[in-house]
Scaffold this motif. Structure first.
Motif, mmCIF file in Angstrom:
data_model
loop_
_atom_site.group_PDB
_atom_site.id
_atom_site.type_symbol
_atom_site.label_atom_id
_atom_site.label_comp_id
_atom_site.label_asym_id
_atom_site.label_seq_id
_atom_site.Cartn_x
_atom_site.Cartn_y
_atom_site.Cartn_z
ATOM 1 N N ASP A 543 109.399 53.895 55.583
ATOM 2 C CA ASP A 543 108.274 53.138 56.266
ATOM 3 C C ASP A 543 106.909 53.269 55.432
ATOM 4 N N GLY A 544 106.681 54.451 55.054
ATOM 5 C CA GLY A 544 105.430 54.954 54.449
ATOM 6 C C GLY A 544 105.475 54.015 52.991
ATOM 7 N N GLN A 545 106.470 54.029 52.429
ATOM 8 C CA GLN A 545 106.801 53.356 51.015
ATOM 9 C C GLN A 545 106.569 51.702 51.068
ATOM 10 N N GLN A 546 107.040 51.238 52.125
ATOM 11 C CA GLN A 546 106.904 49.867 52.218
ATOM 12 C C GLN A 546 105.574 49.332 52.613
ATOM 13 N N LEU A 547 104.869 50.512 53.206
ATOM 14 C CA LEU A 547 103.339 50.221 53.581
ATOM 15 C C LEU A 547 102.421 50.347 52.459
ATOM 16 N N LYS A 548 102.850 51.219 51.335
ATOM 17 C CA LYS A 548 102.213 51.274 50.180
ATOM 18 C C LYS A 548 102.235 49.980 49.401
ATOM 19 N N LEU A 549 103.688 49.461 49.313
ATOM 20 C CA LEU A 549 103.691 48.148 48.652
ATOM 21 C C LEU A 549 103.103 47.090 49.083
ATOM 22 N N ALA A 550 103.174 47.127 50.502
ATOM 23 C CA ALA A 550 102.242 46.255 51.530
ATOM 24 C C ALA A 550 100.765 46.219 51.096
ATOM 25 N N SER A 551 100.213 47.334 51.030
ATOM 26 C CA SER A 551 98.672 47.536 50.785
ATOM 27 C C SER A 551 98.191 47.052 49.273
ATOM 28 N N ARG A 552 99.245 47.121 48.333
ATOM 29 C CA ARG A 552 98.690 46.630 47.080
ATOM 30 C C ARG A 552 98.794 45.276 47.160
ATOM 31 N N ILE A 565 94.547 35.536 54.996
ATOM 32 C CA ILE A 565 95.915 35.307 54.134
ATOM 33 C C ILE A 565 96.982 34.462 55.110
ATOM 34 N N VAL A 566 97.373 33.566 54.303
ATOM 35 C CA VAL A 566 98.528 32.629 54.667
ATOM 36 C C VAL A 566 99.680 32.979 53.849
ATOM 37 N N THR A 567 100.897 33.012 54.530
ATOM 38 C CA THR A 567 102.041 33.097 53.961
ATOM 39 C C THR A 567 103.033 32.249 54.967
ATOM 40 N N SER A 568 104.495 32.226 54.216
ATOM 41 C CA SER A 568 105.433 31.150 55.110
ATOM 42 C C SER A 568 106.529 32.120 55.388
ATOM 43 N N CYS A 569 106.464 33.117 55.638
ATOM 44 C CA CYS A 569 107.702 34.185 55.827
ATOM 45 C C CYS A 569 107.286 35.092 56.905
ATOM 46 N N PRO A 570 107.880 34.922 58.160
ATOM 47 C CA PRO A 570 107.680 35.839 59.237
ATOM 48 C C PRO A 570 107.743 37.247 58.980
ATOM 49 N N LEU A 571 108.680 37.494 57.763
ATOM 50 C CA LEU A 571 108.722 38.973 57.628
ATOM 51 C C LEU A 571 107.675 39.689 56.632
ATOM 52 N N CYS A 572 107.169 38.577 55.773
ATOM 53 C CA CYS A 572 105.972 38.960 54.904
ATOM 54 C C CYS A 572 104.742 38.980 56.073
ATOM 55 N N LYS A 573 104.783 38.167 56.725
ATOM 56 C CA LYS A 573 103.516 38.325 57.859
ATOM 57 C C LYS A 573 103.478 39.379 58.517
ATOM 58 N N LYS A 574 104.468 39.919 59.218
ATOM 59 C CA LYS A 574 104.501 41.141 60.012
ATOM 60 C C LYS A 574 104.047 42.248 58.656
ATOM 61 N N ALA A 575 104.729 42.069 57.497
ATOM 62 C CA ALA A 575 104.375 43.384 56.618
ATOM 63 C C ALA A 575 103.014 43.378 56.250
ATOM 64 N N LEU A 576 102.450 42.107 55.869
ATOM 65 C CA LEU A 576 101.140 42.157 55.459
ATOM 66 C C LEU A 576 100.015 42.630 56.452
ATOM 67 N N GLN A 577 100.267 41.955 57.924
ATOM 68 C CA GLN A 577 99.621 42.420 58.707
ATOM 69 C C GLN A 577 99.304 43.878 58.948
ATOM 70 N N ARG A 578 100.219 44.783 58.585
ATOM 71 C CA ARG A 578 99.935 46.376 58.742
ATOM 72 C C ARG A 578 98.874 46.549 57.940
ATOM 73 N N THR A 579 98.491 46.078 56.724
ATOM 74 C CA THR A 579 97.570 46.584 55.783
ATOM 75 C C THR A 579 96.286 45.851 55.732
ATOM 76 N N ALA A 580 96.327 44.557 55.980
ATOM 77 C CA ALA A 580 95.505 43.592 55.861
ATOM 78 C C ALA A 580 94.142 43.884 56.719
ATOM 79 N N LYS A 581 92.956 43.723 56.406
ATOM 80 C CA LYS A 581 91.682 43.823 56.800
ATOM 81 C C LYS A 581 91.330 42.731 57.786
ATOM 82 N N GLY A 582 91.668 41.638 57.267
ATOM 83 C CA GLY A 582 91.501 40.275 58.137
ATOM 84 C C GLY A 582 92.750 39.980 58.607
ATOM 85 N N GLY A 583 92.750 38.569 59.089
ATOM 86 C CA GLY A 583 93.876 37.964 59.822
ATOM 87 C C GLY A 583 94.880 37.546 58.522
#
Lengths: 598, 336
Positions: A543-552, A565-583
């Motif tokens: 999970d920590g490694q996934q997080l590192k990829l997401a934060s990049r 940030i807009v994406t069109s995949c629910p999995l990407c959205k969940k992943a990016l939400q973890r490291t994004a500062k905004g929405g």
């Protein structure tokens, strides 16, 4: 006329071994092709596909156009070796014919023509051939020099990291690197002793003569040709067992691919052509995020293919891949890396359990009816804002919708397929397929690119058009059915792997974003887009490694200065939400917000 | 001996207790509070576990005492940066001091990040904080719900939202709220969905048993995986009862999410400006977890309350006393 000399023996033996091994490999692979594949070949040979293949062989096996596109220096290196050597052989052949007419000349006669010519086989001298052959030799030697230089500084040839080769490959490589310098030495000595030669061999010959004297050179004459022959013979013996197998294998692969043969989710004979076409150039290493961001250095496609080829593939290597397709996008040979990795996993993990799927019976929980079906997918059910946004969009255009899985349903099957459990995956696919047909829909919309890919590739749906919600919304806007209020918010768009590289959909989401606001592009976008790191395909990283990829990824998206940030995949959205500062929003959400207020 | 100035960042129960104790020891505390009034989060709670006393019984005496003691309080003030001798406020004011006690607490986890539970999307999904406020303001629905699900560990012990720590007080809050709901709606079925039940404090375990024995509150070991709305406004939840190993589907009239405590976003900024260390959880890292658990890694900067980790109110009040004593010790040593 005598074209036999003892020094040619290593070359002759090497060549014989090479051709026996190649013939044995290709014939046995071809025999092992499925009936369907053989039928495709039989159909393809007398078609235009053959001509196309010839042209592609020239472009890719000789000129290396795709590598040129990646980096011109790297392209030149590959081209000078491949095209240069090919022309040396071809022009050498013509040279022999020019001297000898159409008289039968054995193979070694062509290859070592300079030697035999000096031994008095021919009497006349054709300086323009000397010039062309010298030019070609210089061309090849420049490639060898670059290849050698690349070993020490791959970065200067556009590669941050080069392949770590096996001992066998290093041995074959050493033979290869010695061939042309040795040829230069042998020919230069010959020229120094017997005359001829042009700007390269001629001047090298004079240089050698001035340093060592003719007497010493005449002692070195035979040994030099011996060494050249040994280098050639050694390389030929090593070739079919090393990475240099790609030199020949890429040619039948190009033909087979143009005849529409592809690797499938089960291993097949076509895989041999693909796997052994890998030159281990290592171009796939740099784009790999596991390498760049996580420092994992032994799972990249080049190593995966190598391990698979030598039957030493470990499950940990096969599983440790995001299947984001970034390597596939740059592979100069166009190897189907994801499919090959998938069918490796299938072989290792596919243990179907019939009883596990008893609950499928009478599980239809779908709601509503209409020509348009909506399949949210598991991940959209976990990000319900997307689904309620879709509900508002359907309502706004007045489409009657059949909701396939709002109250839960059977998975699309792709996650199981990605983890190698193909038989179980097909159980789910069959269930959903008949469910879709039963409800008489003509369009199937999904918000999940993972579902989308499997619907398109595995379901073979009849009379049902499968659309990603970005495409569906784009059409609604284009047809004027959906009217949106454009704001001035900037949105940074993240391309999901399965939608972009996996499905070729780059423009639809961008068009939709531009209908509601301003689009901002990240540094890596479209075909080069980065993976969010939470790919279902990777069951090995933490999970920590996934997080590192997401934060990049979020760092890059936020660097655009866009607020959202807009994406069109629910999995990407969940992943990016973890490291994004905004929405982080789904495309459908920003569209639903831009609906005119009643 | 002159009174020494100690700036206390945060005017919740930790900050107030620290200030009062420092004043009792003859020092001069100054409280900086971001909100318009003192009391912190506890002010928003209804009844406190495990004894069901009103939160006002704890907060108001503290607030009154702060006033009576004439302690200097800056309300509506944000701290921009600080070190052990100076605290800089957002309005530009600088306060020179002899020591700093960081009592700025923690942040309630934003339940919207667990989108699968539908908070902020569907009606009838609440957080435990909402329930406290609704109970306190008498705004609970009049019609009795048939079924209520209380979900533990929302934003705690959850790697997927980067919150690995246990928030400590949610388990007992779940038990407390379940009993309150049963008192309010005797006919309702109340379910607690949990991973582990962690009853660490005095009287907690007893309350857990009381909830089951006297109030017939149900406990199901298993997390809810997702929630979806039904036509009638109910919420359908999916979970697995991990004790029986069976999947479970239930429609409930209310879904209550026990939201955890997470580290303040400010912590990063504070740590940078004052040279402090953060724990992996993002909370402040104390000098050690035993004798030095109210000291920071920097001289003259101290911690009390949930700035270092989730804690119960009682523990926080104790820390207020300990930190005041430690500060006075430190100041005395400074003066030799």
């Amino acid at each position: 006329m005598n074209f036999y000399a003892p020094f040619t023996l290593p070359f002759i033996i090497g060549t014989i071994i090479l051709f026996i091994v190649l013939a044995w490999k290709y014939v046995s692979w071809f025999v092992a092709l499925t009936h369907e594949d053989k039928r495709l070949v039989a159909k393809g040979v007398p078609s235009l596909a053959t001509l196309r293949s010839v042209w592609e062989v020239v472009r890719e096996s000789l000129l290396h156009v795709r590598i040129f596109r990646i980096d011109p220096r790297l392209g030149y290196m590959h081209m000078s070796l491949a095209l240069g050597w090919f022309l040396l052989i071809a022009v050498g052949w013509i040279e022999t014919m020019a001297y000898m007419g159409f008289a039968p000349v054995p193979l070694q006669g062509h290859v070592f023509f300079k030697y035999f010519a000096a031994q008095g086989v021919v009497t006349e001298h054709k300086p323009y051939f000397d010039f062309v052959m010298d030019l070609l030799l210089a061309f090849v030697l420049s490639g060898v020099a670059l290849a050698w230089f690349k070993r020490f500084s791959s970065r200067s040839l556009g590669m941050r990291r080069a392949t770590k080769h096996t001992t066998g490959d290093r041995l074959a490589m050493s033979f290869l690197w010695f061939i042309f310098p040795l040829r230069l030495v042998a020919e230069s000595i010959t020229v120094a002793l017997y005359g001829g030669g042009s700007f390269l061999t001629g001047s090298c010959g004079s240089l050698l003569a001035s340093i060592f004297g003719e007497r010493l050179l005449s002692y070195a004459f035979e040994p030099a040709w011996w060494l050249y022959s040994i280098a050639l013979g050694g390389f030929f013996v090593a070739m079919p067992f090393s990475r240099y197998m790609h030199i020949f294998t890429e040619i039948p692969l190009i033909f087979l691919r143009n005849y529409r043969l592809r690797p499938r989710e089960e291993k097949g004979a076509i895989d041999y052509f693909e796997v052994q076409s890998c030159s281990r150039c290592g171009i796939c290493i740099d784009p790999c995020q596991l390498q760049a961001d996580l420092g994992i250095h032994d799972v990249q496609s080049v190593y995966f293919l190598r391990d698979r080829r030598y039957n030493m593939l470990k499950q940990s290597v096969a599983n440790n891949c995001l299947m984001c397709g970034r390597c596939e996008a740059v592979c100069p040979v166009g190897i189907n890396l994801n499919t090959l990795r998938l069918n490796s996993r299938a072989l290792m993990r596919n243990i179907p359990n019939e009883r596990r799927y008893g609950y499928f019976r009478d599980i239809d929980r779908s709601e509503g009816s209409g020509k348009v079906g909506y399949f949210a997918g598991c991940m959209t059910l976990l990000t319900p804002r997307t689904m309620s946004a879709m509900e508002r969009i359907f309502e706004a255009v007045g489409d009657q919708v059949w909701w396939a899985d709002r109250q839960g349903s059977v998975c699309c099957g792709r996650p199981l397929k990605l983890s190698g459990e193909t038989d179980s995956a097909h159980k789910m696919m069959e269930f959903n397929r008949s469910l879709f047909h039963k409800h008489g829909i003509t369009t199937l919309v999904t918000s999940c690119p993972i579902c989308l890919k499997t619907f398109k590739e595995d379901y073979a749906l009849e009379h049902i058009e499968v659309l990603h919600h970005s495409e569906y919304i784009e059409r609604l806007i284009a047809s004027g059915r959906l009217v949106l209020e454009r704001g001035d918010v900037r949105y940074a768009y993240h391309d999901p792997c399965e939608l972009g590289r996996g499905g070729g959909i780059y423009d639809a989401p961008r068009t939709v974003i531009e209908a509601v606001g301003e689009l901002a592009e990240a540094e890596h976008n479209r075909r080069n887009a980065l993976c969010c790191g939470s790919s279902l395909a990777n069951t090995a990283i933490t999970d920590g490694q996934q997080l590192k990829l997401a934060s990049r990824v979020t760092d890059e998206l936020e660097a655009t200065g866009a607020a959202t940030i807009v994406t069109s995949c629910p999995l990407c959205k969940k992943a990016l939400q973890r490291t994004a500062k905004g929405g982080v929003r789904d495309l459908a959400e920003v569209v639903a917000e831009a609906l005119p207020r009643k | 001996m002159r009174a020494r100035k100690v700036v206390i960042i945060g005017g919740g129960v930790a900050g107030m207790q620290t200030a009062l104790r420092l004043r009792a020891l003859g020092e001069e505390p100054i409280i900086i509070e971001r909100e318009a009034q003192l009391g912190g989060k506890v002010r928003n709670w209804y009844l406190l576990f495990p004894t069901f006393i009103p939160s006002a019984d704890v907060v108001e005496p503290l607030m009154r005492a702060v006033k009576e003691q004439g302690i200097e309080v800056h309300l509506g003030c944000e701290v921009v940066q600080f070190d052990n001798h100076r605290v800089e406020l957002a309005d530009g004011e600088r306060i020179d001091c002899d020591a700093v006690a960081l009592c700025s607490g923690s942040t309630i986890f934003d339940a919207r990040l667990k989108e699968e539970y539908g908070y902020g999307i569907y009606d009838n999904v609440y957080t435990s904080v909402d329930i406290e406020r609704m109970m306190a303001e008498g705004r609970m629905p009049e019609r009795s719900p048939r079924r209520v699900a209380i979900l533990h560990c929302v934003g705690s012990r959850d790697e997927k939202v980067c919150q690995r720590h246990c928030s400590k007080v949610c388990c007992i809050t779940g038990v407390k709220q379940a009993i309150e709901l049963k008192k309010l709606y005797p006919k309702a079925d109340v379910f607690n969905f949990y991973m582990d039940i962690r009853m660490f404090g005095p009287g907690y375990e007893e309350l857990y048993h009381t909830a089951q024995r006297n109030y017939n509150v149900h406990f199901v070991r298993g997390r809810i995986s997702e929630a979806s709305p039904l036509m009638d406004g109910c919420i359908q939840i999916k979970a697995e009862d991990t004790l029986t190993g069976r999947p479970l589907r239930m429609s409930v009239d209310m879904l209550i999410l026990l939201v955890g405590m997470r580290a303040n976003d400010d912590n990063v900024r504070f740590a940078e400006s004052a040279g402090l260390r953060l724990a992996d959880s993002g909370f402040m890292r104390a000098a050690d977890l035993f004798a030095g658990n109210v000291r920071s890694s920097r001289e003259g900067i101290f911690y009390a309350g949930t700035i270092t980790a989730p804690k119960s109110i009682g523990e926080v009040l104790n820390e207020g006393v300990v930190v005041a004593d430690s500060i006075v010790d430190y100041l005395n040593k400074q003066e030799g």
